[in-house]
Design a protein around this motif. Structure first.
Motif, PDB file in Angstrom:
ATOM      1  N   UNK A  61       0.399  -5.949   8.391  1.00 12.26           N
ATOM      2  CA  UNK A  61      -0.039  -4.863   9.000  1.00 12.26           C
ATOM      3  C   UNK A  61      -0.877  -3.729   8.046  1.00 12.26           C
ATOM      4  N   UNK A  62      -0.303  -3.853   6.768  1.00 13.77           N
ATOM      5  CA  UNK A  62      -0.804  -2.823   5.653  1.00 13.77           C
ATOM      6  C   UNK A  62      -2.209  -3.415   5.341  1.00 13.77           C
ATOM      7  N   UNK A  63      -2.162  -4.643   5.230  1.00 11.89           N
ATOM      8  CA  UNK A  63      -3.544  -5.395   4.890  1.00 11.89           C
ATOM      9  C   UNK A  63      -4.525  -5.025   5.903  1.00 11.89           C
ATOM     10  N   UNK A  64      -4.338  -5.147   7.106  1.00  9.60           N
ATOM     11  CA  UNK A  64      -5.406  -4.876   8.030  1.00  9.60           C
ATOM     12  C   UNK A  64      -5.869  -3.492   8.161  1.00  9.60           C
ATOM     13  N   UNK A  65      -4.728  -2.555   7.778  1.00 10.03           N
ATOM     14  CA  UNK A  65      -5.111  -1.074   7.743  1.00 10.03           C
ATOM     15  C   UNK A  65      -5.889  -0.634   6.490  1.00 10.03           C
ATOM     16  N   UNK A  66      -5.641  -1.358   5.325  1.00 13.27           N
ATOM     17  CA  UNK A  66      -6.558  -1.170   3.995  1.00 13.27           C
ATOM     18  C   UNK A  66      -7.831  -1.776   4.439  1.00 13.27           C
ATOM     19  N   UNK A  67      -8.070  -2.963   5.190  1.00 14.09           N
ATOM     20  CA  UNK A  67      -9.230  -3.472   5.251  1.00 14.09           C
ATOM     21  C   UNK A  67     -10.322  -2.572   6.200  1.00 14.09           C
ATOM     22  N   UNK A  68      -9.598  -2.085   7.286  1.00 14.50           N
ATOM     23  CA  UNK A  68     -10.254  -1.218   8.144  1.00 14.50           C
ATOM     24  C   UNK A  68     -10.706   0.092   7.521  1.00 14.50           C
ATOM     25  N   UNK A  69      -9.850   0.856   6.461  1.00 11.17           N
ATOM     26  CA  UNK A  69     -10.492   1.625   5.810  1.00 11.17           C
ATOM     27  C   UNK A  69     -11.362   1.562   4.902  1.00 11.17           C
ATOM     28  N   UNK A  70     -11.279   0.702   4.381  1.00 10.77           N
ATOM     29  CA  UNK A  70     -12.385   0.109   3.320  1.00 10.77           C
ATOM     30  C   UNK A  70     -13.663  -0.270   3.993  1.00 10.77           C
ATOM     31  N   UNK A  71     -13.682  -0.809   5.220  1.00  7.07           N
ATOM     32  CA  UNK A  71     -15.096  -0.963   5.780  1.00  7.07           C
ATOM     33  C   UNK A  71     -15.445   0.349   6.523  1.00  7.07           C
ATOM     34  N   UNK A  72     -14.443   1.345   6.702  1.00 14.57           N
ATOM     35  CA  UNK A  72     -15.095   2.589   7.128  1.00 14.57           C
ATOM     36  C   UNK A  72     -15.678   3.330   5.922  1.00 14.57           C
ATOM     37  N   UNK A  73     -15.063   3.234   4.737  1.00 13.08           N
ATOM     38  CA  UNK A  73     -15.725   3.855   3.771  1.00 13.08           C
ATOM     39  C   UNK A  73     -17.062   3.275   3.317  1.00 13.08           C
ATOM     40  N   UNK A  74     -17.232   1.864   3.357  1.00 12.53           N
ATOM     41  CA  UNK A  74     -18.524   1.195   3.128  1.00 12.53           C
ATOM     42  C   UNK A  74     -19.632   1.722   4.294  1.00 12.53           C
ATOM     43  N   UNK A  75     -19.043   1.648   5.558  1.00 15.69           N
ATOM     44  CA  UNK A  75     -20.032   2.279   6.744  1.00 15.69           C
ATOM     45  C   UNK A  75     -20.366   3.693   6.496  1.00 15.69           C
ATOM     46  N   UNK A  76     -19.593   4.556   6.004  1.00 17.18           N
ATOM     47  CA  UNK A  76     -19.975   5.871   5.656  1.00 17.18           C
ATOM     48  C   UNK A  76     -21.025   6.230   4.513  1.00 17.18           C
ATOM     49  N   UNK A  77     -20.653   5.516   3.460  1.00 18.17           N
ATOM     50  CA  UNK A  77     -21.391   5.839   2.336  1.00 18.17           C
ATOM     51  C   UNK A  77     -22.599   4.844   2.190  1.00 18.17           C
ATOM     52  N   UNK A  78     -22.545   3.878   2.739  1.00 22.29           N
ATOM     53  CA  UNK A  78     -23.596   2.670   2.604  1.00 22.29           C
ATOM     54  C   UNK A  78     -24.475   2.640   3.908  1.00 22.29           C
ATOM     55  N   UNK A  79     -25.710   3.027   3.855  1.00 18.78           N
ATOM     56  CA  UNK A  79     -26.432   2.940   5.370  1.00 18.78           C
ATOM     57  C   UNK A  79     -26.549   1.601   5.549  1.00 18.78           C
ATOM     58  N   UNK A  80     -26.746   1.138   6.943  1.00 22.92           N
ATOM     59  CA  UNK A  80     -26.906  -0.194   7.266  1.00 22.92           C
ATOM     60  C   UNK A  80     -28.255  -0.859   6.906  1.00 22.92           C
ATOM     61  N   UNK A  81     -29.134  -0.323   6.477  1.00 22.12           N
ATOM     62  CA  UNK A  81     -30.298  -0.865   5.955  1.00 22.12           C
ATOM     63  C   UNK A  81     -30.071  -1.444   4.550  1.00 22.12           C
ATOM     64  N   UNK A  82     -29.032  -0.847   3.807  1.00 25.85           N
ATOM     65  CA  UNK A  82     -28.845  -1.211   2.399  1.00 25.85           C
ATOM     66  C   UNK A  82     -28.251  -2.347   2.714  1.00 25.85           C
ATOM     67  N   UNK A  83     -27.574  -2.828   3.566  1.00 27.33           N
ATOM     68  CA  UNK A  83     -26.650  -4.345   3.472  1.00 27.33           C
ATOM     69  C   UNK A  83     -27.604  -5.403   4.137  1.00 27.33           C
ATOM     70  N   UNK A  84     -28.784  -5.279   4.530  1.00 34.63           N
ATOM     71  CA  UNK A  84     -29.448  -6.283   5.352  1.00 34.63           C
ATOM     72  C   UNK A  84     -30.073  -7.012   4.423  1.00 34.63           C
ATOM     73  N   UNK A  85     -30.119  -8.154   4.532  1.00 38.97           N
ATOM     74  CA  UNK A  85     -30.639  -9.421   3.400  1.00 38.97           C
ATOM     75  C   UNK A  85     -32.040  -9.509   3.933  1.00 38.97           C
ATOM     76  N   UNK A  86     -32.520  -9.542   5.071  1.00 38.71           N
ATOM     77  CA  UNK A  86     -33.977 -10.081   5.379  1.00 38.71           C
ATOM     78  C   UNK A  86     -34.495  -8.696   6.413  1.00 38.71           C
ATOM     79  N   UNK A  87     -35.058  -7.705   5.877  1.00 40.67           N
ATOM     80  CA  UNK A  87     -35.560  -6.537   6.582  1.00 40.67           C
ATOM     81  C   UNK A  87     -36.735  -6.989   7.585  1.00 40.67           C
TER      82      UNK A  87
END
Length: 87
Positions: free
Chosen positions: A1-27
């Motif tokens: 449960x805690x692992x899933x919660x940490x994973x959720x907040x980690x993904x939320x953190x990356x989604x907020x601070x890193x725009x989607x275009x920055x994570x795309x490999x083939x634009x």
């Protein structure tokens, strides 16, 4: 449960601070950072990375403030010159 919660907040953190275009490999063809994904640009990035590592070693070898500032400014100028958008 805690692992899933940490994973959720980690993904939320990356989604907020890193725009989607920055994570795309083939634009898409109209992507404004399309040049960052070419082989030529990645080679330039490796050159700049090596330049910064070697200048950092020189800065550590000669820890004088004028030498460090001079090498830092020179390395910054050369890095921007290498990574310039012009062909």
């Amino acid at each position: 449960m805690i692992k899933a919660l940490i994973k959720f907040y980690w993904q939320l953190f990356h989604h907020i601070w890193r725009p989607a275009w920055l994570t795309i490999d083939k634009p898409q063809s109209d992507h404004f950072h399309r040049r960052r994904f070419t082989k030529k640009y990645r080679k330039k990035v490796q050159i700049v990375k090596s330049l910064w590592i070697s200048s950092g070693i020189v800065m550590l070898a000669f820890p004088l403030l004028p030498v460090t500032i001079g090498i830092g400014l020179l390395t910054t100028f050369i890095s921007f010159s290498i990574l310039d958008e012009t062909p």
